[in-house]
Design a protein around this motif. Structure first.
Motif, PDB file in Angstrom:
ATOM      1  N   THR A 227      52.462  42.049  59.361  1.00 36.25           N
ATOM      2  CA  THR A 227      53.087  41.375  60.477  1.00 36.25           C
ATOM      3  C   THR A 227      54.587  41.609  60.411  1.00 36.25           C
ATOM      4  OG1 THR A 227      51.396  39.676  60.436  1.00 36.25           O
ATOM      5  CG2 THR A 227      53.429  39.133  61.587  1.00 36.25           C
ATOM      6  N   VAL A 228      55.183  41.958  61.539  1.00 40.33           N
ATOM      7  CA  VAL A 228      56.627  42.136  61.595  1.00 40.33           C
ATOM      8  C   VAL A 228      57.269  40.766  61.491  1.00 40.33           C
ATOM      9  CG1 VAL A 228      58.525  42.960  63.002  1.00 40.33           C
ATOM     10  CG2 VAL A 228      56.365  44.188  62.992  1.00 40.33           C
ATOM     11  N   GLY A 229      58.293  40.648  60.628  1.00 41.15           N
ATOM     12  CA  GLY A 229      58.935  39.364  60.395  1.00 41.15           C
ATOM     13  C   GLY A 229      59.681  38.844  61.616  1.00 41.15           C
ATOM     14  N   GLN A 230      59.950  37.547  61.627  1.00 40.41           N
ATOM     15  CA  GLN A 230      60.682  36.917  62.724  1.00 40.41           C
ATOM     16  C   GLN A 230      62.154  37.287  62.622  1.00 40.41           C
ATOM     17  OE1 GLN A 230      59.214  35.068  65.100  1.00 40.41           O
ATOM     18  NE2 GLN A 230      57.262  35.546  64.180  1.00 40.41           N
ATOM     19  N   GLY A 231      62.892  37.111  63.712  1.00 42.31           N
ATOM     20  CA  GLY A 231      64.316  37.403  63.701  1.00 42.31           C
ATOM     21  C   GLY A 231      64.595  38.803  64.200  1.00 42.31           C
ATOM     22  N   ASP A 232      65.488  39.502  63.515  1.00 45.06           N
ATOM     23  CA  ASP A 232      65.859  40.852  63.929  1.00 45.06           C
ATOM     24  C   ASP A 232      64.638  41.757  63.933  1.00 45.06           C
ATOM     25  OD1 ASP A 232      68.466  40.073  64.138  1.00 45.06           O
ATOM     26  OD2 ASP A 232      69.018  40.738  62.129  1.00 45.06           O
TER      27      ASP A 232
ATOM     28  N   ALA B 263      62.155  44.562  63.106  1.00 46.93           N
ATOM     29  CA  ALA B 263      61.891  45.268  61.857  1.00 46.93           C
ATOM     30  C   ALA B 263      61.286  46.624  62.179  1.00 46.93           C
ATOM     31  CB  ALA B 263      60.936  44.459  60.987  1.00 46.93           C
ATOM     32  N   SER B 264      61.779  47.638  61.516  1.00 50.24           N
ATOM     33  CA  SER B 264      61.196  48.971  61.674  1.00 50.24           C
ATOM     34  C   SER B 264      60.034  49.117  60.717  1.00 50.24           C
ATOM     35  CB  SER B 264      62.237  50.050  61.381  1.00 50.24           C
ATOM     36  OG  SER B 264      63.246  50.016  62.354  1.00 50.24           O
TER      37      SER B 264
ATOM     38  N   THR C 173      60.032  50.749  66.023  1.00 45.96           N
ATOM     39  CA  THR C 173      60.775  49.497  66.026  1.00 45.96           C
ATOM     40  C   THR C 173      60.367  48.695  67.251  1.00 45.96           C
ATOM     41  OG1 THR C 173      62.662  50.536  64.936  1.00 45.96           O
ATOM     42  CG2 THR C 173      63.073  48.443  66.019  1.00 45.96           C
ATOM     43  N   PRO C 174      59.676  47.568  67.057  1.00 48.75           N
ATOM     44  CA  PRO C 174      59.326  46.716  68.197  1.00 48.75           C
ATOM     45  C   PRO C 174      60.528  45.873  68.598  1.00 48.75           C
ATOM     46  CG  PRO C 174      58.344  45.860  66.191  1.00 48.75           C
ATOM     47  CD  PRO C 174      59.083  47.100  65.817  1.00 48.75           C
ATOM     48  N   ARG C 175      60.744  45.748  69.917  1.00 49.90           N
ATOM     49  CA  ARG C 175      61.850  44.935  70.442  1.00 49.90           C
ATOM     50  C   ARG C 175      61.330  44.114  71.618  1.00 49.90           C
ATOM     51  NH1 ARG C 175      66.333  47.173  68.206  1.00 49.90           N
ATOM     52  NH2 ARG C 175      66.273  49.355  67.671  1.00 49.90           N
TER      53      ARG C 175
END
Length: 178
Positions: A78-83, A85-86, A99-101
């Motif tokens: 799971t991609v972390g919360q906040g900025d 993550a690539s 990189t998800p945005r």
């Protein structure tokens, strides 16, 4: 080690009794509670069977990053919360970084780069189906309007020119959660 007298009459081929059934029931409950079957197990099995049917497929591995959080086994991150993550996937000759945005409410944009440079066809598989994109000559691609929080997997197909240079016909990433 000598067996205690009260257990000597119990052979390994004796029928299960109520004590055995209680023990198995507790073990079953523990498995369901602590290690439930993944909801997407059928999709994972179908993917593996499909890959076995393709002759020249390579499975990329996730390059570990401090920004990723392991949630279950090696296959689901799971991609972390906040900025943003690539996530980088590697196999012997191809590297894919995404990189998800956030792009709108509950939707994501996936910016991706593939090396070595060249053109690639990229397929994103998710429970909602497949989406496709093509990279430019530098290996850059974008997929937009992706649901936030879903599992996805990338299937990367290098151009014929790159395959003639030795790249595999298909590279598949493990499933990760956006």
């Amino acid at each position: 080690m000598k067996m205690r007298p009260e257990y000597q009459s119990q052979g390994e081929y004796e029928p299960l009794d109520s004590c055995d059934e209680r023990i198995l029931s507790v073990i079953n409950e523990l498995h369901h509670r602590d290690d439930p079957m993944p909801e997407d197990l059928n999709e994972r099995v179908e993917l593996v069977l499909e890959l076995e049917a393709q002759l020249d497929a390579r499975i990329a591995k996730v390059s570990r990053s401090g920004e990723l959080v392991l949630t279950r086994g090696e296959a689901e991150l799971t991609v972390g919360q906040g900025d943003p993550a690539s996530i980088t996937f590697d196999c012997e000759s191809v590297t894919v970084m995404v990189t998800p945005r956030p792009s709108s409410l509950q939707e994501l944009r996936l910016d991706g780069w593939i090396g070595p440079e060249g053109t690639y066809e990229v397929e994103l598989r998710s429970p909602d189906g497949s989406r496709r994109a093509s990279s430019d000559e530098t290996g850059r691609f974008v997929l937009e309007g992706l649901p936030d929080g879903q599992m996805f997997q990338l299937v990367v197909r290098p151009s014929e020119a790159l395959q003639r240079e030795g790249l595999p016909a298909v590279v598949v990433t493990p499933a990760v959660r956006l």
